[in-house]
Design a protein around this motif. Structure first.
Motif, PDB file in Angstrom:
ATOM      1  N   ASN A 154       1.015  -1.253  -0.268  1.00 30.44           N
ATOM      2  CA  ASN A 154      -0.389  -0.239  -0.408  1.00 30.44           C
ATOM      3  C   ASN A 154       1.191   1.233  -0.412  1.00 30.44           C
ATOM      4  OD1 ASN A 154      -2.691  -1.386  -0.226  1.00 30.44           O
ATOM      5  ND2 ASN A 154      -2.486  -1.360   1.889  1.00 30.44           N
ATOM      6  N   GLU A 155       2.022   1.292  -0.427  1.00 31.15           N
ATOM      7  CA  GLU A 155       3.237   2.401  -0.818  1.00 31.15           C
ATOM      8  C   GLU A 155       3.598   1.945  -1.676  1.00 31.15           C
ATOM      9  OE1 GLU A 155       5.805   3.051   2.382  1.00 31.15           O
ATOM     10  OE2 GLU A 155       5.693   1.012   3.044  1.00 31.15           O
ATOM     11  N   THR A 156       3.824   3.248  -2.352  1.00 30.14           N
ATOM     12  CA  THR A 156       4.827   2.788  -3.707  1.00 30.14           C
ATOM     13  C   THR A 156       6.114   2.375  -3.752  1.00 30.14           C
ATOM     14  OG1 THR A 156       5.438   5.407  -3.544  1.00 30.14           O
ATOM     15  CG2 THR A 156       3.762   4.836  -4.806  1.00 30.14           C
ATOM     16  N   LEU A 157       6.882   2.178  -4.573  1.00 28.96           N
ATOM     17  CA  LEU A 157       8.642   1.233  -4.922  1.00 28.96           C
ATOM     18  C   LEU A 157       9.623   2.171  -3.887  1.00 28.96           C
ATOM     19  CD1 LEU A 157      10.118  -0.885  -5.103  1.00 28.96           C
ATOM     20  CD2 LEU A 157      10.343  -0.237  -7.293  1.00 28.96           C
ATOM     21  N   SER A 158       8.905   3.550  -4.290  1.00 29.79           N
ATOM     22  CA  SER A 158      10.378   4.486  -4.046  1.00 29.79           C
ATOM     23  C   SER A 158       9.891   4.718  -2.356  1.00 29.79           C
ATOM     24  CB  SER A 158       9.878   5.544  -4.761  1.00 29.79           C
ATOM     25  OG  SER A 158       8.635   6.668  -4.518  1.00 29.79           O
ATOM     26  N   SER A 159       8.850   5.404  -1.617  1.00 30.42           N
ATOM     27  CA  SER A 159       8.654   4.527  -0.784  1.00 30.42           C
ATOM     28  C   SER A 159       8.402   3.616   0.489  1.00 30.42           C
ATOM     29  CB  SER A 159       7.023   5.260  -0.393  1.00 30.42           C
ATOM     30  OG  SER A 159       6.602   5.097   0.986  1.00 30.42           O
ATOM     31  N   TYR A 160       8.369   2.318  -0.204  1.00 27.09           N
ATOM     32  CA  TYR A 160       8.858   1.718   0.749  1.00 27.09           C
ATOM     33  C   TYR A 160      10.227   1.121   0.647  1.00 27.09           C
ATOM     34  CZ  TYR A 160       8.889  -3.490   1.606  1.00 27.09           C
ATOM     35  OH  TYR A 160       8.984  -4.857   2.393  1.00 27.09           O
ATOM     36  N   ILE A 161      11.447   1.447  -0.717  1.00 31.21           N
ATOM     37  CA  ILE A 161      12.723   1.415   0.117  1.00 31.21           C
ATOM     38  C   ILE A 161      12.878   2.980   0.481  1.00 31.21           C
ATOM     39  CG2 ILE A 161      14.588   2.067  -1.774  1.00 31.21           C
ATOM     40  CD1 ILE A 161      13.765  -1.126  -2.702  1.00 31.21           C
ATOM     41  N   ASP A 162      12.720   3.901   0.284  1.00 35.42           N
ATOM     42  CA  ASP A 162      12.823   5.075   1.226  1.00 35.42           C
ATOM     43  C   ASP A 162      12.804   4.615   2.835  1.00 35.42           C
ATOM     44  OD1 ASP A 162      13.891   7.214   1.942  1.00 35.42           O
ATOM     45  OD2 ASP A 162      11.776   8.028   2.352  1.00 35.42           O
ATOM     46  N   ARG A 163      11.678   4.048   2.878  1.00 31.56           N
ATOM     47  CA  ARG A 163      11.611   3.574   4.096  1.00 31.56           C
ATOM     48  C   ARG A 163      12.741   2.292   4.741  1.00 31.56           C
ATOM     49  NH1 ARG A 163       7.988   0.076   6.204  1.00 31.56           N
ATOM     50  NH2 ARG A 163       6.368  -0.606   4.767  1.00 31.56           N
ATOM     51  N   ARG A 164      12.189   1.585   4.427  1.00 29.52           N
ATOM     52  CA  ARG A 164      13.054   0.019   4.512  1.00 29.52           C
ATOM     53  C   ARG A 164      14.755   0.172   4.361  1.00 29.52           C
ATOM     54  NH1 ARG A 164      14.213  -3.160   6.063  1.00 29.52           N
ATOM     55  NH2 ARG A 164      12.896  -5.540   4.794  1.00 29.52           N
ATOM     56  N   LEU A 165      14.849   1.214   3.166  1.00 31.08           N
ATOM     57  CA  LEU A 165      16.196   0.463   2.533  1.00 31.08           C
ATOM     58  C   LEU A 165      17.376   2.151   2.761  1.00 31.08           C
ATOM     59  CD1 LEU A 165      18.559  -1.438   1.793  1.00 31.08           C
ATOM     60  CD2 LEU A 165      18.104  -0.003  -0.913  1.00 31.08           C
ATOM     61  N   PHE A 166      16.641   3.389   2.372  1.00 29.86           N
ATOM     62  CA  PHE A 166      17.400   4.512   2.263  1.00 29.86           C
ATOM     63  C   PHE A 166      17.267   5.222   3.516  1.00 29.86           C
ATOM     64  CE2 PHE A 166      16.074   5.283  -2.374  1.00 29.86           C
ATOM     65  CZ  PHE A 166      17.285   3.944  -3.454  1.00 29.86           C
ATOM     66  N   LYS A 167      16.570   5.283   4.294  1.00 33.26           N
ATOM     67  CA  LYS A 167      16.491   5.905   5.829  1.00 33.26           C
ATOM     68  C   LYS A 167      17.855   5.429   6.392  1.00 33.26           C
ATOM     69  CE  LYS A 167      12.846   8.667   6.501  1.00 33.26           C
ATOM     70  NZ  LYS A 167      12.519   8.129   5.348  1.00 33.26           N
ATOM     71  N   ALA A 168      17.996   3.960   6.189  1.00 35.56           N
ATOM     72  CA  ALA A 168      18.813   2.994   6.985  1.00 35.56           C
ATOM     73  C   ALA A 168      19.833   3.422   6.831  1.00 35.56           C
ATOM     74  CB  ALA A 168      18.241   1.218   6.788  1.00 35.56           C
ATOM     75  N   LEU A 169      20.179   3.238   4.867  1.00 38.70           N
ATOM     76  CA  LEU A 169      22.047   3.671   3.989  1.00 38.70           C
ATOM     77  C   LEU A 169      21.987   4.746   4.669  1.00 38.70           C
ATOM     78  CD1 LEU A 169      21.297   0.713   3.924  1.00 38.70           C
ATOM     79  CD2 LEU A 169      21.657   1.010   1.757  1.00 38.70           C
ATOM     80  N   GLU A 170      21.397   6.045   5.357  1.00 40.30           N
ATOM     81  CA  GLU A 170      21.203   7.309   5.346  1.00 40.30           C
ATOM     82  C   GLU A 170      21.278   7.839   4.051  1.00 40.30           C
ATOM     83  OE1 GLU A 170      24.567   7.105   7.739  1.00 40.30           O
ATOM     84  OE2 GLU A 170      23.244   6.241   9.849  1.00 40.30           O
ATOM     85  N   ILE A 171      20.942   7.413   3.103  1.00 39.40           N
ATOM     86  CA  ILE A 171      20.588   7.602   2.087  1.00 39.40           C
ATOM     87  C   ILE A 171      19.143   8.701   2.003  1.00 39.40           C
ATOM     88  CG2 ILE A 171      19.808   7.481  -0.610  1.00 39.40           C
ATOM     89  CD1 ILE A 171      21.345   4.599  -0.571  1.00 39.40           C
ATOM     90  N   GLU A 172      20.412  10.157   1.771  1.00 37.53           N
ATOM     91  CA  GLU A 172      18.675  11.038   1.421  1.00 37.53           C
ATOM     92  C   GLU A 172      18.378  12.075   0.254  1.00 37.53           C
ATOM     93  OE1 GLU A 172      20.761  13.475   4.790  1.00 37.53           O
ATOM     94  OE2 GLU A 172      19.839  11.992   6.479  1.00 37.53           O
ATOM     95  N   GLY A 173      19.751  11.681  -0.606  1.00 42.09           N
ATOM     96  CA  GLY A 173      19.598  12.514  -1.615  1.00 42.09           C
ATOM     97  C   GLY A 173      19.242  11.715  -2.404  1.00 42.09           C
ATOM     98  N   TRP A 174      17.949  11.654  -3.163  1.00 44.28           N
ATOM     99  CA  TRP A 174      18.044  10.715  -3.977  1.00 44.28           C
ATOM    100  C   TRP A 174      16.269  11.143  -4.835  1.00 44.28           C
ATOM    101  CZ3 TRP A 174      13.244   8.246  -3.549  1.00 44.28           C
ATOM    102  CH2 TRP A 174      12.408   9.016  -2.307  1.00 44.28           C
ATOM    103  N   LEU A 175      16.374  10.646  -6.472  1.00 40.01           N
ATOM    104  CA  LEU A 175      15.270  10.547  -7.287  1.00 40.01           C
ATOM    105  C   LEU A 175      14.602  10.519  -8.048  1.00 40.01           C
ATOM    106  CD1 LEU A 175      12.901  14.131  -7.864  1.00 40.01           C
ATOM    107  CD2 LEU A 175      14.941  14.138 -10.223  1.00 40.01           C
TER     108      LEU A 175
END
Lengths: 359, 206
Positions: free
Chosen positions: A204-225
């Motif tokens: 119930n969330e887009t892939l980008s939102s899911y990846i941001d929540r589960r992966l990018f935030k953990a990896l401290e990836i903040e600048g992405w588009l």
């Protein structure tokens, strides 16, 4: 003594100079080291750097090398800088593979043997025009064996047609089958859009939102588009923009079996399964779940890369993860005419040659 | 905060200098302050010279300027130092950067002995500042870090009867809070020595 006043004015000015610089904090993931700390020769890497500067490897934008958890090489070319976001083209696919693994870890998905028809009810019409289409599974999408008619290697017609449509998933699923699902290999970077939609339906969330929540935030990836198709589905085909260091972090997570700073982000079972060869469509590479591997038959492959898995983005954004050498090579480039195996590929070979000589 | 503090300190010294330079036509307030300083036996001293400061297992030259108010055996003032030349090395291979450093702070001193030709002092400085890796080509700062340091030192001035004296110092500096790639606080901590000229208008009696 009366002329001494300017001296003190100068001193006053000087005292204010030293605290006025506020720069972005440095990356906190890796310590810096020199190649010679790992039995490699600095001059070899300086020569390689010179060759890139001289455009012997065409249009290379960035090269990052992580060896034994240390950053031993990082440089940018052709006016690129560390903080620049670049489109990693179809290396974006790999995030769909990772997202499927995370969805299994999180309990959203039971198995990759699940037919996609069960997960995409809104595309009932498109899947109904051939009963075999309903048997296409997630595994078949992950291994480029969906059987859907598709050509993006000889011509880019299908990719262009999909990207000009309003609903890319619908466009893909409308394609006729030209092989039985699970049978013939046919590279289809568009199929990651179907995976993107599946993740969207499951979580119930887009892939980008899911990846941001589960992966990018953990990896401290903040600048992405991350771009979407006109219907709002995350573009898992070629829509992700990352900095080179953040692109490298994804490889580093997999090298570390899914653990990042003592936190499990992705299960090692999934990493093992998805990065190991599921089938060998060519003498020069095998395929896992969207990850590539070198093959035994490929005579010129680096001998110390047997367990290496990599994603060769078509324009040259390549990520090589070499567990034997505890090494990551992350290349950024813009080469539109070489497909998978262009200058970025040969650059990896050159780097492995530097290891070969001094092992 | 540090900047404000140092700025205020310097403004105060400016005022002291102006007060001491005031001639007989200058009106009451400045004159009064000048007389106040003289009556209280407050003078000032300045030092300009070079530190040979520990930098990555070698010594690097840095310019140093001190200015202090003095009262009998005591002095209190500010100090400023800036690394000269800059160390160049690989920071993020294969890029080479140049190290720059500037520190400023307060310095407290006490005269421990006095003779006809030589005076001895013990000073302690506490400094705040910034160290940076600079791209030599573009002159842009690539990485920067705040740092702090304490510098106890022993100073000898030669020929103390004149207002201009030769000054030499030996001390130890302990740098802290430095967070820069490829270097750490320990790389800049250690013994140092310095040589320079001291202007001493301290109203000391010899």
């Amino acid at each position: 003594m009366k002329n001494i006043k300017p001296f003190f004015l100068l001193l006053l000015f000087g005292s204010c100079v030293f605290t006025n610089e506020n720069l972005e904090p440095d990356q906190q993931t890796w310590n810096y080291a020199l190649p010679n700390q790992f039995s490699l020769i600095d001059q070899d890497f300086l020569n390689l750097n010179e060759a890139i500067l001289n455009d012997e490897y065409r249009n290379i934008h960035a090269l990052v090398i992580i060896k034994d958890d240390q950053l031993i090489f990082e440089n940018y070319y052709l006016d690129q800088q560390r903080e620049d976001l670049n489109n990693i083209d179809n290396a974006t696919n790999i995030l769909a593979s990772i997202a499927i693994g995370m969805a299994i870890d999180d309990g959203y998905l039971i198995s990759i043997e699940t037919p996609i028809a069960e997960l995409l009810p809104e595309y009932e019409n498109e899947l109904s025009n051939d009963s075999l289409k309903k048997t296409i599974t997630i595994r078949q999408l992950l291994t480029h064996r969906s059987g859907l008619s598709w050509d993006e290697i000889v011509s880019e017609n299908d990719l262009e047609e999909m990207m000009n449509s309003n609903d890319w998933v619908k466009n893909l699923l409308k394609k006729p089958l030209d092989a039985i699902p699970g049978g013939r290999y046919n590279f289809n970077s568009g199929a990651s859009m179907i995976l993107s939609k599946i993740i969207q339906n499951l979580t119930n969330e887009t892939l980008s939102s899911y990846i941001d929540r589960r992966l990018f935030k953990a990896l401290e990836i903040e600048g992405w588009l991350w771009t979407t198709d006109p219907s709002g589905t995350t573009n898992a085909t070629n829509g992700l923009y990352l900095t080179q260091l953040d692109f490298t972090k994804i490889g580093y997570l997999l090298l570390k079996n899914g653990v990042w700073k003592d936190q499990v982000i992705l299960s090692d079972d999934w990493i093992y399964e998805s990065t190991n060869a599921q089938h060998q469509p060519s003498y020069s590479y095998s395929l896992g779940y969207l990850w590539f591997q070198f093959t035994e038959e490929q005579g010129n492959a680096p001998y110390n890369s047997k367990r290496t898995f990599y994603i060769p983005g078509q324009t040259g954004y390549h990520l090589y993860i070499n567990p034997e050498e505890n090494l990551i090579v992350s290349v950024g480039a813009k080469n539109y005419f070489y497909r998978f195996f262009g200058p970025s590929y040969w650059l990896y070979f050159a780097i492995m040659d530097l290891h070969r000589d001094y092992l | 905060m540090h900047k404000c503090y140092l700025g205020l300190l310097l403004c105060f010294f400016q005022y002291v200098i102006v007060a001491q330079q005031a001639d007989s036509l200058t009106q009451s307030k400045t004159n009064n302050f000048s007389h106040f300083l003289k009556n209280k036996n407050i003078g000032w001293a300045g030092f300009a010279g070079f530190d040979m400061t520990p930098t990555m297992e070698s010594f690097q030259k840095q310019i140093r300027l001190d200015i202090s108010l003095t009262h009998e055996r005591l002095s209190l003032g500010m100090t400023y130092s800036s690394l000269l030349g800059g160390l160049k090395q690989y920071v993020i291979f294969p890029s080479t950067y140049r190290l720059n450093a500037q520190h400023g702070g307060i310095i407290l001193g006490i005269r421990i002995f006095q003779s006809k030709w030589i005076n001895g002092y013990i000073n302690t400085a506490y400094q705040w500042g910034q160290m940076v890796w600079e791209d030599p080509a573009s002159k842009e700062y690539v990485f920067s870090s705040k740092s702090e340091g304490i510098k106890p030192e022993f100073e000898i001035t030669i020929y103390p009867k004149f207002w201009l004296q030769l000054s030499t110092k030996v001390g130890y500096q302990q740098i802290s809070k430095l967070e820069l790639p490829q270097v750490n606080s320990a790389d800049f901590s250690g013994f140092f020595y310095s040589l320079g000229l001291k202007i001493n208008l301290s109203n000391e009696k010899y």
